[in-house]
Design an enzyme around this catalytic site. Structure first.
Site: not given
Ligand code: IPE
Ligand code: IPE
Ligand code: MG
Length: 224
Positions: A12, A29, A122
């Site tokens: 995240d 990303h 892995l």
């Molecule tokens: C969880 O992250 C999903 C992934 C890392 C793929 P999110 O950023 O989507 O989670 P919420 O919505 O903040 O809980």
């Molecule tokens: C996690 O990073 C990756 C995916 C959910 C694909 P986020 O896109 O949720 O990044 P933040 O939390 O908005 O910074």
């Molecule tokens: Mg996020």
């Protein structure tokens, strides 16, 4: 020292990283992929057997189309470019979640799974369009359909993670302390580490620090 066979990671913080350094969530990303490669490499080095990476949740469909398209494009390009390398590293690629993407991506994912099926190094579980609640409900439906008894043993044979141990360790980067519908069943006894760094800043040294701390924990499983 605690055995460590399965690490699960909620990657995240990409969006926030991208906005902070490049004024674009999508740039975050893209940068996140570099961390993915670092962590794969380190996992192999540490002899970890399973690495489960949360890449897209069932809830992530709520995001703007542009971001979703970018993410899946990134994944397509990554697979097209890196599949041979992953295969040469003896990595087995496995998708957790429901493959209902574009025809092209579904095909790429199936091809990647097939190509690496017999690899013995892995195992990377990529959680894509994955949601734990749906997974558990589907498992119960299958128990019902197959007229099986509702037992823990039977239930786990219908989870997407059948044939693998539960993660001993969960890491969530991005300074957020929640599970976001990830492996709710499988994480019942996992040691959970919430890391402040955003995913694109997470590196081998951060990973090793968590692993070291994990190894020193007294894991009780209800015992004393
Ligand atoms: C969880 O992250 C999903 C992934 C890392 C793929 P999110 O950023 O989507 O989670 P919420 O919505 O903040 O809980
Ligand atoms: C996690 O990073 C990756 C995916 C959910 C694909 P986020 O896109 O949720 O990044 P933040 O939390 O908005 O910074
Ligand atoms: Mg996020």
């Amino acid at each position: 020292m605690n055995p460590l066979n399965h690490v699960a990671i909620i990657m995240d913080g990409n969006g926030r990283w991208g906005l902070k350094y490049k004024k674009s969530r999508n740039a975050g990303h893209k940068a996140g992929l570099i961390s993915v490669e670092k962590i794969i490499k380190e996992s192999i080095k540490r002899n970890i057997k399973f690495l489960t990476l949360y890449a897209f949740s069932t809830e992530n469909w709520k995001r703007p189309k542009k971001e979703i398209n970018y993410l899946f494009n990134l994944l397509e390009n990554f697979l097209a470019k890196k599949l041979n390398k992953l295969n040469n590293q003896n990595i087995k690629l496995n998708i957790l979640g429901t493959k209902n993407f574009s025809k092209k991506l579904n095909f790429l994912l199936k091809t990647a799974e097939k190509k690496t099926l017999n690899n013995t190094g892995l195992q990377i579980n990529l959680a894509l369009n994955y949601g734990s609640k749906t997974e558990i409900i589907d498992a119960f439906k299958k128990i019902n359909k197959n007229k099986k008894k509702i037992t823990e043993k039977n239930l786990i044979t219908y989870l997407h993670t059948k044939d693998m141990p539960d993660p001993e360790l969960l890491i969530r980067t991005g300074n957020t302390k929640r599970l976001s519908n990830f492996l709710l069943w499988q994480l019942a006894y996992a040691e959970i580490f919430f890391v402040k760094k955003l995913w694109p800043d997470f590196n081998e040294a951060d990973y090793l620090k968590v692993i070291k701390e994990f190894q020193s924990i007294k894991r009780n499983f209800g015992n004393i």
